[in-house]
Design an enzyme around this catalytic site. Structure first.
Site, PDB file in Angstrom:
ATOM      1  N   TYR A  68      -9.795 -10.841  10.283  1.00 41.02           N
ATOM      2  CA  TYR A  68      -9.809 -11.661   9.072  1.00 41.02           C
ATOM      3  C   TYR A  68      -9.784 -13.146   9.392  1.00 41.02           C
ATOM      4  O   TYR A  68     -10.257 -13.976   8.622  1.00 41.02           O
ATOM      5  CB  TYR A  68      -8.623 -11.299   8.176  1.00 41.02           C
ATOM      6  CG  TYR A  68      -8.780  -9.964   7.486  1.00 41.02           C
ATOM      7  CD1 TYR A  68      -9.724  -9.787   6.475  1.00 41.02           C
ATOM      8  CD2 TYR A  68      -7.996  -8.881   7.840  1.00 41.02           C
ATOM      9  CE1 TYR A  68      -9.881  -8.566   5.845  1.00 41.02           C
ATOM     10  CE2 TYR A  68      -8.135  -7.653   7.218  1.00 41.02           C
ATOM     11  CZ  TYR A  68      -9.079  -7.503   6.220  1.00 41.02           C
ATOM     12  OH  TYR A  68      -9.235  -6.288   5.610  1.00 41.02           O
ATOM     13  N   TYR A  86     -11.634   6.496  19.148  1.00 43.93           N
ATOM     14  CA  TYR A  86     -12.573   5.805  18.249  1.00 43.93           C
ATOM     15  C   TYR A  86     -12.502   4.277  18.353  1.00 43.93           C
ATOM     16  O   TYR A  86     -13.147   3.586  17.580  1.00 43.93           O
ATOM     17  CB  TYR A  86     -12.386   6.330  16.820  1.00 43.93           C
ATOM     18  CG  TYR A  86     -12.931   7.739  16.748  1.00 43.93           C
ATOM     19  CD1 TYR A  86     -14.227   7.985  16.328  1.00 43.93           C
ATOM     20  CD2 TYR A  86     -12.181   8.817  17.205  1.00 43.93           C
ATOM     21  CE1 TYR A  86     -14.757   9.269  16.336  1.00 43.93           C
ATOM     22  CE2 TYR A  86     -12.699  10.102  17.226  1.00 43.93           C
ATOM     23  CZ  TYR A  86     -13.984  10.318  16.789  1.00 43.93           C
ATOM     24  OH  TYR A  86     -14.517  11.593  16.821  1.00 43.93           O
ATOM     25  N   GLU A 108     -15.939   2.531   8.598  1.00 40.90           N
ATOM     26  CA  GLU A 108     -16.544   3.580   9.413  1.00 40.90           C
ATOM     27  C   GLU A 108     -16.483   4.942   8.736  1.00 40.90           C
ATOM     28  O   GLU A 108     -15.502   5.266   8.046  1.00 40.90           O
ATOM     29  CB  GLU A 108     -15.832   3.685  10.763  1.00 40.90           C
ATOM     30  CG  GLU A 108     -15.894   2.433  11.599  1.00 40.90           C
ATOM     31  CD  GLU A 108     -15.230   2.588  12.963  1.00 40.90           C
ATOM     32  OE1 GLU A 108     -15.166   1.571  13.686  1.00 40.90           O
ATOM     33  OE2 GLU A 108     -14.786   3.707  13.300  1.00 40.90           O
ATOM     34  N   HIS A 155      -1.422   0.114   5.569  1.00 42.02           N
ATOM     35  CA  HIS A 155      -2.088   1.051   6.482  1.00 42.02           C
ATOM     36  C   HIS A 155      -1.235   2.281   6.806  1.00 42.02           C
ATOM     37  O   HIS A 155      -1.112   2.673   7.974  1.00 42.02           O
ATOM     38  CB  HIS A 155      -2.495   0.347   7.773  1.00 42.02           C
ATOM     39  CG  HIS A 155      -3.561  -0.684   7.584  1.00 42.02           C
ATOM     40  ND1 HIS A 155      -4.251  -1.252   8.629  1.00 42.02           N
ATOM     41  CD2 HIS A 155      -4.080  -1.270   6.464  1.00 42.02           C
ATOM     42  CE1 HIS A 155      -5.134  -2.140   8.165  1.00 42.02           C
ATOM     43  NE2 HIS A 155      -5.038  -2.154   6.842  1.00 42.02           N
ATOM     44  N   GLN A 192       0.812  -1.213   0.000  1.00 42.12           N
ATOM     45  CA  GLN A 192       0.000   0.000   0.000  1.00 42.12           C
ATOM     46  C   GLN A 192       0.847   1.266   0.000  1.00 42.12           C
ATOM     47  O   GLN A 192       0.314   2.374   0.069  1.00 42.12           O
ATOM     48  CB  GLN A 192      -0.937  -0.001   1.206  1.00 42.12           C
ATOM     49  CG  GLN A 192      -1.947  -1.131   1.186  1.00 42.12           C
ATOM     50  CD  GLN A 192      -2.783  -1.198   2.449  1.00 42.12           C
ATOM     51  OE1 GLN A 192      -2.840  -0.264   3.239  1.00 42.12           O
ATOM     52  NE2 GLN A 192      -3.459  -2.326   2.650  1.00 42.12           N
TER      53      GLN A 192
END
Length: 388
Positions: free
Chosen positions: A282, A271, A261, A169, A102
């Site tokens: 997963y 949060y 979200e 991430h 990513q």
């Protein structure tokens, strides 16, 4: 014979004209299509150009675009030339990025006073000598009139701490608040527990001054020096950030296995990740739901099954006046564009447009059109306008 020759000549001319129209990068007729939302709205989608793993875009004051590609290319895209052919020019001076997974070159935004100071902000992944990686935010002055266009006076103003293994991430989406503060989404790098740590800035929303210094009124003043940069904590992988006209901050983040979200992201709030989620791991191991731990701030909208959100705008244009204040989110897994109605501090999904491709980025453009970037190699730049 004369009539036959004339017919062949007309036919040849017709095919030459047709081929020239189809080869035009700006409005390839075969790529233009009508898109119907599930609440009855209609959009007209036109394809302008394709890119190699595009990730983010921002419009310049003259209507041109800056577009990032993950491998490390920043492109100046001219949409305004008289020939109607899109021109893409690589910008010099982009720092080396850690490409893979990513990671790579990420977001690009303009300073609120870009016309005066020419500052732009880039996020990207970098690697240290041990092979660990982390997100970085840098600013530089953009010189579009040089040949080729280039970045000058580049300086890194923020880093993820610590660098860790893996290539997931990073998040590293960027936005300026109405009062000129720089907000950065910092993903938890698939490590989960750092999202609740006061000594790591992973899994947080960060608030800085435009030069990278720390505002004295940030919410966490008694949790250590690093925590003074935090706006909120307990986040997973935030790939969308935007302010509404009331100055409220909205972000979205990918859940684990489902449970994405959309959050009204308030100063000093937690949060909940990885303690609570509307999704599960997963592996199938359940995670306690949000309503089991009321001390954590729950999302205003969540998705089961996943939509895999990426990119976010809060619409303020003139082309779709009925959508003023609505949020638009790209869907990767759902291959969609989602319209979210925001009312005060509440939100709900009210429409979904099938895009048939993974949508990586959403931006509001000139005259109020909505622009999106498809994901992966060959991802198209699409303009979505009102269908009449």
């Amino acid at each position: 014979m004369h009539l036959l020759f004339k017919s062949k000549l007309l036919l040849t001319s017709y095919f030459i004209l047709l081929l020239s129209l189809l080869s035009c990068n700006a409005f390839a007729g075969s790529a233009a299509k009508k898109i119907a939302g599930n609440a009855g709205s209609m959009l007209w989608a036109e394809s302008f150009a394709t890119f190699d793993e595009p990730w983010a875009m921002t419009f310049l004051p003259d209507g041109d675009l800056l577009i990032t590609e993950k491998k490390g290319t920043l492109l100046l895209v001219d949409l305004n030339n008289s020939s109607k052919v899109v021109v893409k020019v690589a910008v010099k001076g982009v720092p080396k990025v850690a490409y893979g997974g990513q990671g790579g070159l990420g977001d690009v935004i303009l300073h609120p006073q870009y016309k005066e100071n020419h500052w732009i902000y880039l996020s990207y992944a970098e690697q240290d000598s041990s092979g660990n990686k982390g997100a970085v935010v840098a600013r530089a002055q953009f010189i579009p009139t040089s040949s080729p266009p280039q970045l000058e006076n580049l300086e890194v103003i923020w880093r993820q701490i610590p660098k860790v293994s893996g290539s997931g991430h990073y998040s590293h989406r960027l936005a300026f608040s109405p009062d000129g503060k720089l907000f950065i989404t910092s993903g938890e790098r698939q490590k989960q527990t750092p999202a609740q740590s006061w000594t790591q800035n992973l899994g947080k929303v960060i608030r800085l001054n435009a030069d990278g210094s720390v505002p004295a009124d940030n919410p966490f003043q008694d949790k250590g020096e690093l925590a003074k940069t935090f706006w909120s904590l307990g986040h997973r992988n935030l790939l969308g950030i935007a302010f509404d006209k009331q100055g409220q901050l909205w972000t979205h983040e990918m859940g684990p296995r489902h449970g994405d979200e959309f959050n009204l992201t308030l100063a000093g709030e937690n949060y909940g990740w990885p303690v609570v989620s509307w999704g599960d791991h997963y592996s199938g191991i359940p995670i306690p739901d949000h309503d089991s731990r009321p001390e954590f701030n729950p999302p205003e909208v969540y998705w089961v099954p996943t939509v895999a959100p990426s990119g976010l705008i809060i619409y303020s244009g003139v082309m779709f006046p009925k959508w003023a204040g609505n949020a638009f989110i790209g869907g990767l897994r759902s291959q969609s564009l989602l319209r979210i109605k925001i009312t005060g501090d509440q939100a709900e999904e009210v429409e979904r447009f099938p895009m048939e491709k993974r949508i990586r980025e959403v931006e509001q453009g000139p005259k109020g059109a909505i622009w999106v970037l498809e994901d992966n190699k060959g991802g198209r730049l699409l303009r979505l306008s009102a269908y009449e």
